[in-house]
Enzyme design. Structure first.
Site: not given
Ligand SMILES: *Cc1c(COP(=O)(O)O)cnc(C)c1O
Length: 347
Positions: A33, A128, A242, A290
């Site tokens: 992802k 979640r 800054y 930046m």
């Molecule tokens: C991002 C995610 C993972 C991967 O988790 P890692 O800690 O990066 O190995 C697996 N399952 C779900 C549902 C996730 O959101």
């Protein structure tokens, strides 16, 4: 060249996958992802597919559709966010498998794409994503009668092996999937490291592939080298940057380096992080701008033309600590301005 160089070692990525796979004894997928945790989903997935990965996970159908273009028809692509309104065409055309998260998603999917395979994401305590156990109990027989390819859940505390929620979620997931014919999947990177009880039929690591904790034995995948634009002598009493927050107490040599918070080098790390010339640490002096960092290079006999902020001397999680965040956020924040060089053949 005025931009930094982000080197991404695809062979180290593949080695990390193989090392995690060797711990599981079951199929090991890959979570890619957010553009492969910021490292480039096309190159990352081609290399992982060559290493043997047959199943990938993404967050959204849009990501899955992009990934399908890069991967071709072979590997399976699973979508964590499930079947959202408007996704049907994309799911069908790209042959994506949604992880259904609610009774509403289940109804939507089976109405829109009655023949299309699906997985189910179950909530085992993280609250979640995922179907509540009671909803799953009511729908299970119906969902099992169709092309159910996976039942998964996610651990909230797997980076902390001693946390009691790990065992509680394991017990919950085991109970609510008892006797299921479809394969089961609970472990991401942290879950793999918790041991075989957590592995079920499939594991799905993300961060460990990219060299991040909790996979402490991972090979580093990224190296970020930043060009020095200029070097100046600063006299006692003069300030740098800054807000004039950093003031030289002794004569100092300051290098101004090309990259800043617009490139994912989080502003909070000002005064906390270090850059590296080989094995010599050079502290940041003053605030992160930046596009620029100012670095105290007084201790260097000779200032090189680049300083590293990520590399063999400083891992992603070290930088994360200086920025009061986690390795995941450092990786996925890496900016678009770097010249990206991939090591290892991804063809
Ligand atoms: C991002 C995610 C993972 C991967 O988790 P890692 O800690 O990066 O190995 C697996 N399952 C779900 C549902 C996730 O959101």
């Amino acid at each position: 060249m005025g931009t930094g160089t982000l080197q991404i070692d695809l062979d180290a990525l593949a080695a990390n996958w193989a090392a995690l796979d060797a711990k599981t004894g079951v199929e090991t997928a890959a979570v890619v992802k957010a553009d492969g945790y910021g490292l480039g989903v096309d190159r990352v997935t081609r290399r992982l597919a060559r290493a043997g990965v047959r199943r990938f996970f993404v967050a959204t159908a849009e990501e899955g559709a992009t990934l399908r273009l890069h991967l071709g028809q072979g590997p399976e692509i699973n979508v964590f966010s499930g079947h959202m309104a408007g996704d049907a065409t994309m799911l069908r055309d790209a042959r994506l498998v949604p992880m259904l998260n609610s009774p509403e998603q289940a109804a939507r999917h089976r109405a829109a794409l009655p023949e299309a395979p699906y997985g189910v994401q179950l909530d085992s305590g993280m609250n979640r994503l995922g179907m509540e156990p009671a909803d799953w109990a009511a729908l299970r027989a119906d969902l099992e009668a169709g092309p159910l390819t996976l039942a998964m859940s996610h651990l909230a505390c797997s980076d902390d092996p001693g946390h009691p929620q790990n065992a509680a979620q394991l017990a919950c997931f085991t109970e609510i999937t008892q006797g299921l014919r479809a394969p089961r999947c609970l472990a991401a990177t942290g879950g793999i490291l918790l041991g075989p009880d957590y592995h079920f039929d499939l594991c799905r690591p993300g961060i460990g592939l990219y060299g991040g904790l909790p996979f402490a034995a991972a090979q580093p995948v990224v190296r970020l080298s930043l060009p020095v634009i200029q070097v100046r002598e600063v006299a006692p009493g003069e300030s740098v940057g800054y807000g004039a927050t950093w003031v030289a107490e002794r004569p100092r040599k300051i290098a101004t380096v090309s990259a800043g918070y617009a490139d994912g080098l989080i502003r909070y790390m000002g005064g906390r992080a270090r850059l590296w010339a080989g094995e010599t640490a050079c502290p940041l002096a003053g605030r992160v701008s930046m596009d620029l960092l100012t670095v105290d290079v007084t201790d260097l006999a000779e200032v090189p033309d680049h300083l590293d902020i990520l590399g063999p001397s400083q891992a992603v999680d070290d930088v994360a600590e200086a920025a009061a965040t986690i390795g995941y956020e450092i990786l996925t924040s890496l900016g678009r301005r770097y010249a990206r060089h991939y090591l290892g053949d991804s063809a």
